[in-house]
Design an enzyme around this catalytic site. Structure first.
Site, PDB file in Angstrom:
ATOM      1  CB  CYS A  94      -0.863   0.054   1.267  1.00  0.00           C
ATOM      2  SG  CYS A  94      -2.267  -1.046   1.231  1.00  0.00           S
ATOM      3  CB  CYS A 138      -3.512   2.642   2.087  1.00  0.00           C
ATOM      4  SG  CYS A 138      -4.883   1.548   1.625  1.00  0.00           S
ATOM      5  CB  CYS A 142      -3.475  -1.828  -1.888  1.00  0.00           C
ATOM      6  SG  CYS A 142      -5.025  -1.210  -1.252  1.00  0.00           S
ATOM      7  CB  CYS A 202      -3.963   3.108  -1.632  1.00  0.00           C
ATOM      8  SG  CYS A 202      -2.798   1.747  -1.392  1.00  0.00           S
TER       9      CYS A 202
END
Ligand SMILES: [Zn+2]
Length: 356
Positions: A39, A43, A70, A73
């Site tokens: 991330c 995030c 992810c 994000c």
């Protein structure tokens, strides 16, 4: 702001994750051993336990180590902040190349944003409203065309001024004189100046019909007058009268106490780009500094670091346009048009005034 996370320890990184600090985005990613996902620091997903977190310098390194980006994000995509800056950069290009005035709604639509958000972001990134930016672009074109010897009527029209009753007045207001006078070298513009001593050394303050047009600092009044002559080669320079001396007192008071309000009209002449840089400089709060790179980013031209330095060096209004608040990326003072010692002194004065 990049430097904040350079060489950051893992504790600093974890702190950035915990506070979802979007300034850290693009500086590193964090990966979660239990989920196999990596991330951005900011995030919005629920935070993992610290003991399950690994840090990587970039998403490529995390992917290589077996983590998936992810979906929320999207660390593998461009940062949203950068995407927004890119849109504003695109809008600036459109304004710079368009021969016709563009209304806000149309411009916003061209970069796929709502007029409200576009206007706010444009101002935030460039320091100018789209309208003011457009005006500066037109003014630059007009100056260029007149300098190239284009007939006045043609030049005013080509620069994008709309025909109408105030057709010439608009152009005159921009040039600070009639287009004809400008083309003839502006010899009829009169500039009054006063020299004196303040705690920064010798100063020279000059004023055109439109407002204060130069504030120069140095150690020798003769040299300052010569500098003024170089800056305004076609103007008639005269020593200011007592009425002007009253205004100069206000300027000097501001030079010595930059945290004060300054309310005298200014005559700021420069290219659209210089005006953008100078506006961004005026938004650096008293007592704070920014790097050339910060300024380049704020005006939506992250590549233009050297050009930003050039615009700082071309500043004619010491302290009012606070080019002394721009320092090198590593915090070193770097150059100053009026001497590095004076730059240090100004920053010290400002730091002290904030304490008071
Ligand atoms: Zn995420």
């Amino acid at each position: 702001m990049k430097q904040i996370f350079d060489n950051a320890t893992h504790e600093d990184r974890w702190q950035a994750v915990e506070t979802r600090d979007n300034r850290a985005d693009g500086q590193f990613v964090f990966a979660v051993k239990t989920t196999g996902i990596c991330c951005r620091p900011s995030c919005s997903a629920r935070h993992p336990l610290r003991k399950n977190v690994l840090f990587f310098d970039d998403v490529a390194a995390a992917v290589e180590a077996g983590f998936r980006p992810c979906k929320r994000c999207q660390p593998d995509k461009q940062a949203p902040e950068q995407q927004r800056i890119d849109r504003i950069t695109q809008a600036c290009r459109i304004l710079e190349t368009s021969s016709e005035p563009i209304v806000l709604a149309e411009l916003a639509a061209q970069v796929a944003m709502s007029p409200f958000h576009f206007h706010r972001l444009f101002k935030q990134v460039t320091g100018l409203t789209p309208h003011a930016f457009q005006k500066a672009v037109r003014a630059k074109r007009l100056r260029e065309q007149l300098t190239q010897g284009e007939a006045v009527t043609r030049a005013v029209f080509d620069a994008g001024y709309q025909s109408g009753s105030n057709y010439y007045q608009q152009a005159d207001a921009v040039l600070g004189m009639t287009a004809k006078q400008y083309q003839q070298g502006g010899e009829r513009t009169a500039i009054a100046y006063v020299t004196g001593t303040c705690r920064l050394g010798q100063f020279l303050v000059a004023q055109s019909q439109r407002g204060i047009c130069a504030i120069l600092l140095g150690s020798d009044a003769q040299a300052l007058r010569a500098e003024l002559e170089t800056l305004f080669p076609h103007s008639t320079l005269t020593v200011g009268d007592t009425q002007f001396a009253g205004q100069v007192t206000q300027v000097v008071s501001f030079l010595e106490h930059p945290a004060q309000q300054f309310s005298l009209p200014l005559d700021i002449q420069g290219t659209a780009f210089q005006q953008q840089v100078w506006q961004a400089l005026r938004e650096i709060p008293v007592g704070q500094t920014a790097s050339y790179r910060d300024i380049a980013q704020r005006i939506g031209k992250p590549q233009a670091v050297r050009a930003v330095a050039g615009a700082c060096a071309a500043n004619k209004l010491a302290v009012i346009i606070p080019c002394h608040r721009v320092v090198r990326h590593d915090g070193a003072l770097s150059g100053y048009r009026w001497g590095v010692a004076r730059k240090r002194q100004l920053l010290e004065i400002e730091a002290k005034q904030l304490e008071e």
